[in-house]
Motif scaffolding. Structure first.
Motif, PDB file in Angstrom:
ATOM      1  N   ASN A   1      -7.015  -0.025   2.383  1.00 51.11           N
ATOM      2  CA  ASN A   1      -6.816   1.396   2.097  1.00 51.11           C
ATOM      3  C   ASN A   1      -5.537   1.675   1.314  1.00 51.11           C
ATOM      4  OD1 ASN A   1      -4.875   1.074   4.065  1.00 51.11           O
ATOM      5  ND2 ASN A   1      -5.682   2.615   5.453  1.00 51.11           N
ATOM      6  N   ARG A   2      -4.812   0.628   0.933  1.00 52.37           N
ATOM      7  CA  ARG A   2      -3.586   0.793   0.146  1.00 52.37           C
ATOM      8  C   ARG A   2      -3.503  -0.300  -0.907  1.00 52.37           C
ATOM      9  NH1 ARG A   2      -0.370   5.268   1.410  1.00 52.37           N
ATOM     10  NH2 ARG A   2       1.348   4.086   0.588  1.00 52.37           N
ATOM     11  N   ALA A   3      -2.853   0.034  -2.021  1.00 47.81           N
ATOM     12  CA  ALA A   3      -2.567  -0.958  -3.061  1.00 47.81           C
ATOM     13  C   ALA A   3      -1.198  -0.650  -3.644  1.00 47.81           C
ATOM     14  CB  ALA A   3      -3.622  -0.935  -4.146  1.00 47.81           C
ATOM     15  N   THR A   4      -0.460  -1.691  -3.946  1.00 48.76           N
ATOM     16  CA  THR A   4       0.860  -1.547  -4.551  1.00 48.76           C
ATOM     17  C   THR A   4       0.839  -2.231  -5.910  1.00 48.76           C
ATOM     18  OG1 THR A   4       1.896  -1.566  -2.376  1.00 48.76           O
ATOM     19  CG2 THR A   4       3.315  -1.998  -4.247  1.00 48.76           C
ATOM     20  N   LEU A   5       1.352  -1.525  -6.913  1.00 50.29           N
ATOM     21  CA  LEU A   5       1.417  -2.009  -8.289  1.00 50.29           C
ATOM     22  C   LEU A   5       2.881  -2.159  -8.689  1.00 50.29           C
ATOM     23  CD1 LEU A   5      -1.130   0.515  -9.822  1.00 50.29           C
ATOM     24  CD2 LEU A   5      -1.602  -1.809  -9.048  1.00 50.29           C
ATOM     25  N   PRO A   6       3.140  -2.892  -9.784  1.00 46.35           N
ATOM     26  CA  PRO A   6       4.521  -3.008 -10.259  1.00 46.35           C
ATOM     27  C   PRO A   6       5.099  -1.639 -10.625  1.00 46.35           C
ATOM     28  CG  PRO A   6       3.118  -4.629 -11.326  1.00 46.35           C
ATOM     29  CD  PRO A   6       2.218  -3.707 -10.578  1.00 46.35           C
ATOM     30  N   ALA A   7       6.389  -1.452 -10.368  1.00 42.97           N
ATOM     31  CA  ALA A   7       7.065  -0.204 -10.722  1.00 42.97           C
ATOM     32  C   ALA A   7       6.891   0.071 -12.210  1.00 42.97           C
ATOM     33  CB  ALA A   7       8.540  -0.293 -10.361  1.00 42.97           C
ATOM     34  N   GLY A   8       6.685   1.335 -12.533  1.00 44.32           N
ATOM     35  CA  GLY A   8       6.524   1.735 -13.930  1.00 44.32           C
ATOM     36  C   GLY A   8       5.091   1.697 -14.428  1.00 44.32           C
ATOM     37  N   THR A   9       4.170   1.232 -13.599  1.00 42.60           N
ATOM     38  CA  THR A   9       2.757   1.172 -13.983  1.00 42.60           C
ATOM     39  C   THR A   9       2.152   2.569 -13.922  1.00 42.60           C
ATOM     40  OG1 THR A   9       2.567  -1.037 -13.013  1.00 42.60           O
ATOM     41  CG2 THR A   9       0.520   0.132 -13.448  1.00 42.60           C
ATOM     42  N   GLU A  10       1.505   2.987 -15.017  1.00 39.83           N
ATOM     43  CA  GLU A  10       0.757   4.248 -14.996  1.00 39.83           C
ATOM     44  C   GLU A  10      -0.440   4.042 -14.086  1.00 39.83           C
ATOM     45  OE1 GLU A  10       1.098   7.244 -16.661  1.00 39.83           O
ATOM     46  OE2 GLU A  10       3.083   6.602 -17.321  1.00 39.83           O
ATOM     47  N   HIS A  11      -0.646   4.957 -13.136  1.00 38.41           N
ATOM     48  CA  HIS A  11      -1.730   4.751 -12.190  1.00 38.41           C
ATOM     49  C   HIS A  11      -2.224   6.073 -11.625  1.00 38.41           C
ATOM     50  CE1 HIS A  11       0.725   5.624  -8.605  1.00 38.41           C
ATOM     51  NE2 HIS A  11       1.705   5.083  -9.307  1.00 38.41           N
ATOM     52  N   PRO A  12      -3.484   6.090 -11.200  1.00 39.35           N
ATOM     53  CA  PRO A  12      -3.985   7.269 -10.494  1.00 39.35           C
ATOM     54  C   PRO A  12      -3.406   7.284  -9.084  1.00 39.35           C
ATOM     55  CG  PRO A  12      -5.652   5.563 -10.507  1.00 39.35           C
ATOM     56  CD  PRO A  12      -4.498   5.055 -11.349  1.00 39.35           C
ATOM     57  N   ARG A  13      -3.468   8.401  -8.431  1.00 40.52           N
ATOM     58  CA  ARG A  13      -2.968   8.496  -7.053  1.00 40.52           C
ATOM     59  C   ARG A  13      -3.863   7.733  -6.092  1.00 40.52           C
ATOM     60  NH1 ARG A  13       0.203  10.934  -3.519  1.00 40.52           N
ATOM     61  NH2 ARG A  13      -0.651  11.962  -1.689  1.00 40.52           N
ATOM     62  N   GLN A  14      -5.148   7.642  -6.431  1.00 43.21           N
ATOM     63  CA  GLN A  14      -6.103   7.021  -5.526  1.00 43.21           C
ATOM     64  C   GLN A  14      -7.281   6.469  -6.326  1.00 43.21           C
ATOM     65  OE1 GLN A  14      -6.542   9.471  -2.145  1.00 43.21           O
ATOM     66  NE2 GLN A  14      -8.349   8.421  -1.359  1.00 43.21           N
ATOM     67  N   VAL A  15      -7.835   5.346  -5.860  1.00 47.91           N
ATOM     68  CA  VAL A  15      -9.063   4.768  -6.397  1.00 47.91           C
ATOM     69  C   VAL A  15     -10.011   4.627  -5.217  1.00 47.91           C
ATOM     70  CG1 VAL A  15     -10.121   2.761  -7.481  1.00 47.91           C
ATOM     71  CG2 VAL A  15      -7.880   3.528  -8.255  1.00 47.91           C
ATOM     72  N   GLY A  16     -11.052   5.445  -5.182  1.00 44.67           N
ATOM     73  CA  GLY A  16     -11.933   5.468  -4.013  1.00 44.67           C
ATOM     74  C   GLY A  16     -11.124   5.890  -2.801  1.00 44.67           C
ATOM     75  N   ASP A  17     -11.155   5.077  -1.749  1.00 43.62           N
ATOM     76  CA  ASP A  17     -10.377   5.359  -0.539  1.00 43.62           C
ATOM     77  C   ASP A  17      -9.028   4.647  -0.527  1.00 43.62           C
ATOM     78  OD1 ASP A  17     -12.385   6.970   0.481  1.00 43.62           O
ATOM     79  OD2 ASP A  17     -13.360   5.325   1.545  1.00 43.62           O
ATOM     80  N   ILE A  18      -8.688   4.001  -1.619  1.00 46.13           N
ATOM     81  CA  ILE A  18      -7.458   3.208  -1.693  1.00 46.13           C
ATOM     82  C   ILE A  18      -6.342   4.034  -2.339  1.00 46.13           C
ATOM     83  CG2 ILE A  18      -6.404   1.111  -2.607  1.00 46.13           C
ATOM     84  CD1 ILE A  18      -9.253  -0.105  -2.584  1.00 46.13           C
ATOM     85  N   VAL A  19      -5.293   4.272  -1.568  1.00 45.13           N
ATOM     86  CA  VAL A  19      -4.131   5.018  -2.052  1.00 45.13           C
ATOM     87  C   VAL A  19      -3.226   4.051  -2.809  1.00 45.13           C
ATOM     88  CG1 VAL A  19      -2.112   6.377  -1.366  1.00 45.13           C
ATOM     89  CG2 VAL A  19      -4.281   6.632  -0.132  1.00 45.13           C
ATOM     90  N   ILE A  20      -2.765   4.476  -3.986  1.00 46.18           N
ATOM     91  CA  ILE A  20      -1.974   3.614  -4.873  1.00 46.18           C
ATOM     92  C   ILE A  20      -0.511   4.048  -4.862  1.00 46.18           C
ATOM     93  CG2 ILE A  20      -1.779   2.718  -7.225  1.00 46.18           C
ATOM     94  CD1 ILE A  20      -4.539   2.264  -5.916  1.00 46.18           C
ATOM     95  N   ASP A  21       0.397   3.057  -4.815  1.00 45.82           N
ATOM     96  CA  ASP A  21       1.814   3.326  -5.006  1.00 45.82           C
ATOM     97  C   ASP A  21       2.424   2.179  -5.799  1.00 45.82           C
ATOM     98  OD1 ASP A  21       1.911   1.362  -3.082  1.00 45.82           O
ATOM     99  OD2 ASP A  21       2.779   2.604  -1.532  1.00 45.82           O
TER     100      ASP A  21
END
Length: 82
Positions: free
Chosen positions: A35-55
């Motif tokens: 239910n969570r995913a972490t990307l490298p800092a500075g990555t353009e990203h949506p707030r959420q993909v399906g039920d997975i919250v992105i930070d």
């Protein structure tokens, strides 16, 4: 117990596709939904993909996605003894 999967994908796929592919592998490996995913800092990203919250986090490596389950989902982990 929390299990994290570090996923590397340098392909030309969209970020949504990369996260979905990482989620499929997470489900195969650990037997429950991330239910969570972490990307490298500075990555353009949506707030959420399906039920997975992105930070983002500065310690996440370029080209990598850290995908995991935050909190208890009530599922038994297949790697823990009963």
């Amino acid at each position: 117990m929390s299990f994290h999967l570090l996923w590397y994908d340098s392909s030309k796929r969209t970020l949504d596709e990369k996260i979905e592919r990482a989620a499929v592998r997470y489900r195969e490996r650990f037997g429950h939904e991330p239910n969570r995913a972490t990307l490298p800092a500075g990555t353009e990203h949506p707030r959420q993909v399906g039920d997975i919250v992105i930070d983002t986090a500065p310690n996440c490596l370029a080209g990598h996605i850290q995908i995991y389950r935050n909190g208890d989902n009530g599922a038994k982990d297949k790697y823990l003894p009963e």
